[in-house]
Enzyme design. Structure first.
Site, short mmCIF file in Angstrom:
data_model
loop_
_atom_site.label_atom_id
_atom_site.label_comp_id
_atom_site.label_asym_id
_atom_site.label_seq_id
_atom_site.Cartn_x
_atom_site.Cartn_y
_atom_site.Cartn_z
N SER A 57 0.82 -1.22 0.00
CA SER A 57 0.00 0.00 0.00
C SER A 57 0.85 1.27 0.00
CB SER A 57 -0.94 -0.04 1.20
OG SER A 57 -1.90 0.98 1.16
N ASP A 62 -2.68 6.33 -3.39
CA ASP A 62 -1.51 5.69 -2.79
C ASP A 62 -1.02 4.57 -3.70
OD1 ASP A 62 -3.60 3.94 -2.29
OD2 ASP A 62 -2.86 3.33 -0.34
N ASP A 107 -1.25 1.41 -3.93
CA ASP A 107 -2.13 0.35 -4.44
C ASP A 107 -3.52 0.84 -4.80
OD1 ASP A 107 -3.05 0.66 -1.81
OD2 ASP A 107 -3.60 -1.45 -1.64
#
Length: 446
Positions: free
Chosen positions: A102, A241, A243
């Protein structure tokens, strides 16, 4: 979750090369997950990843483990986490796996799972996978091993899904948008979605090289986006972000728009359109002003534990639609089974176009309470929150704030960090209090 050995709030995560983010563990995890997730008879699993260089290694290791459990694997390549959730449901797969850490730096990575419904795995399923991880790996017979293939049109499928969320009677023609993809999994998705809906787009963070993901860009580093929005005289900017499951925004005047702001816009629009089913789920970190606004307008509001899985649990339990975190994880069950940064951004754009108002104008009714958040890294094996000096300073600050503020300390579920949050009426005092507590936490963590 507190008794878990490997799984945190968002799958397994850590520094690449350090246990458990190692190739041998990934093989075992693939086998254990494949064994559990295919028990229903569906032996098809999709695997996507973000743009980290280590994704190739973990992808190959997971493949070996899954195939040894008799599961067939279909690779999606670099794809946002919510895209994997959508495609898992769309392809009727038994599960989806995402290789991503992430918003973390490139040297971290992780592995998380989605069920066949496109939602996070239930706790009992993760517990069963953990149980198998302590058992010997046993391959199925050769004739029952899985096969591997790729889904080449995955990006196009997801782009069309995102566009379908935006009303067909509206257009983004003439709107000037800067989009920052954090050199992550949305680099080949988000700009095309906005461009195909008619917007004029400037891209940053769309040149991944395997190690620049989230580096001074994206939803956790907004300076580059703000500078570009102001320089281009754009209407707004999006920051995703690594992901793609969270979004932060910047208005035309440079105001930072966080997840609380987005929740406010979505809830207000849904109420006006008669589409607000029940109330809104926030978290312990949600700004007090957001709760007050909803209360004044008789919109039910509850706080979940921090983590999008807990927000989703509350939404499902109450059969509500909209929830999220101030960090930018936004869920709307009307459209998707998990948090999705691109879709949340499109919902904000829908509200702007419907009301013909700027993002600054949409946010005028919400005046948030000053809030300071400081992250303090702690050493494994220490528990700074139990330290007498930390508890003492927290008590002092809470007494000083009285009924006009609050203090929240918690451990991150994805990194070795203590989140120190202070909220009150005076911004300068709030920051000073947060720094005072953070200093004691840091001292207790060494």
């Amino acid at each position: 979750m507190s008794q878990r050995k490997y799984f945190g709030t968002d799958g397994v995560r850590g520094r690449v090369g350090d246990f458990p983010i190692t190739p041998d563990f990934a093989v075992k995890l693939g086998w254990a997950a494949g064994t559990v997730l295919s028990a229903s008879g569906n032996q098809r699993v999709l695997v996507g990843k973000d743009t980290r260089l280590s994704g190739y290694m973990l992808e190959s290791a997971l493949e070996a483990g899954l195939l040894s459990a008799g599961v067939s694997v279909e690779f999606l390549g670099p794809m946002p986490t919510p895209a994997v959730a959508y495609l898992t449901r769309n392809f009727r797969a038994a599960a989806g796996i995402v290789i991503s850490a992430s918003h973390n730096p490139y040297y971290d990575n992780g592995i998380k799972f989605f069920s066949d419904s496109g939602s996070k795995l239930p706790d009992h399923v993760e517990a069963e996978i953990e149980r198998l991880l302590d058992e010997p790996l046993v391959c199925v017979p050769s004739e029952h091993m899985g096969r591997a293939s790729r889904i080449d049109d995955a990006p196009g499928r997801y782009i069309e899904f995102c566009k379908s969320v935006f009303p067909s009677d509206l257009s983004l023609k003439g709107m000037r948008i800067v989009v920052d993809c954090a050199h992550g999994a949305t680099y080949h998705i988000a700009p095309d979605v906005l461009r195909e809906l008619g917007a004029d787009i400037w891209e940053i963070g769309t040149e991944p090289n395997g190690i620049n993901i989230n580096e001074k860009c994206g939803a956790t580093h907004l300076d580059a986006l703000r500078d570009e929005v102001l320089a281009r005289k754009a209407d707004l900017g999006f920051a995703l972000d690594g992901d793609g499951d969270r979004i932060m925004m910047v208005t035309a005047t440079g105001r930072i728009v966080d997840g609380d702001d987005v929740l406010f816009i979505l809830a207000r629009a849904a109420q006006q359109d008669g589409l607000l089913q029940g109330g809104i789920v926030g978290t312990l970190m949600s700004n007090f002003a957001l709760e007050k606004f909803f209360t004044d307008r008789r919109i039910p509001f509850v706080r979940a534990k921090v983590g999008d899985r807990y927000v989703m649990e509350e939404l499902v339990k109450r059969d509500w639609r909209i929830g999220g975190e101030n960090s930018g994880h936004i869920i709307n069950r009307q459209f998707h089974s998990t948090g999705d940064g691109i879709i949340a951004g499109l919902q904000v754009l829908t509200a702007m176009q419907r009301e013909q108002r700027s993002l600054d104008e949409l946010l005028e009714p919400l005046v948030k309470a000053p809030q300071a958040l400081i992250n303090v890294r702690f050493t494994a094996g220490t528990d700074p929150l139990a330290a007498a000096n930390v508890q003492a300073v927290v008590n002092e600050v809470e007494q000083a704030l009285g009924n006009n503020g609050r203090v929240l300390l918690r451990k991150s579920g994805t990194e070795p960090l203590i989140r120190v949050m202070v909220e009150g009426q005076d911004g300068n005092k709030v920051r000073a209090y947060a720094e005072e507590i953070a200093s004691e936490v840091e001292a207790a963590s060494n």
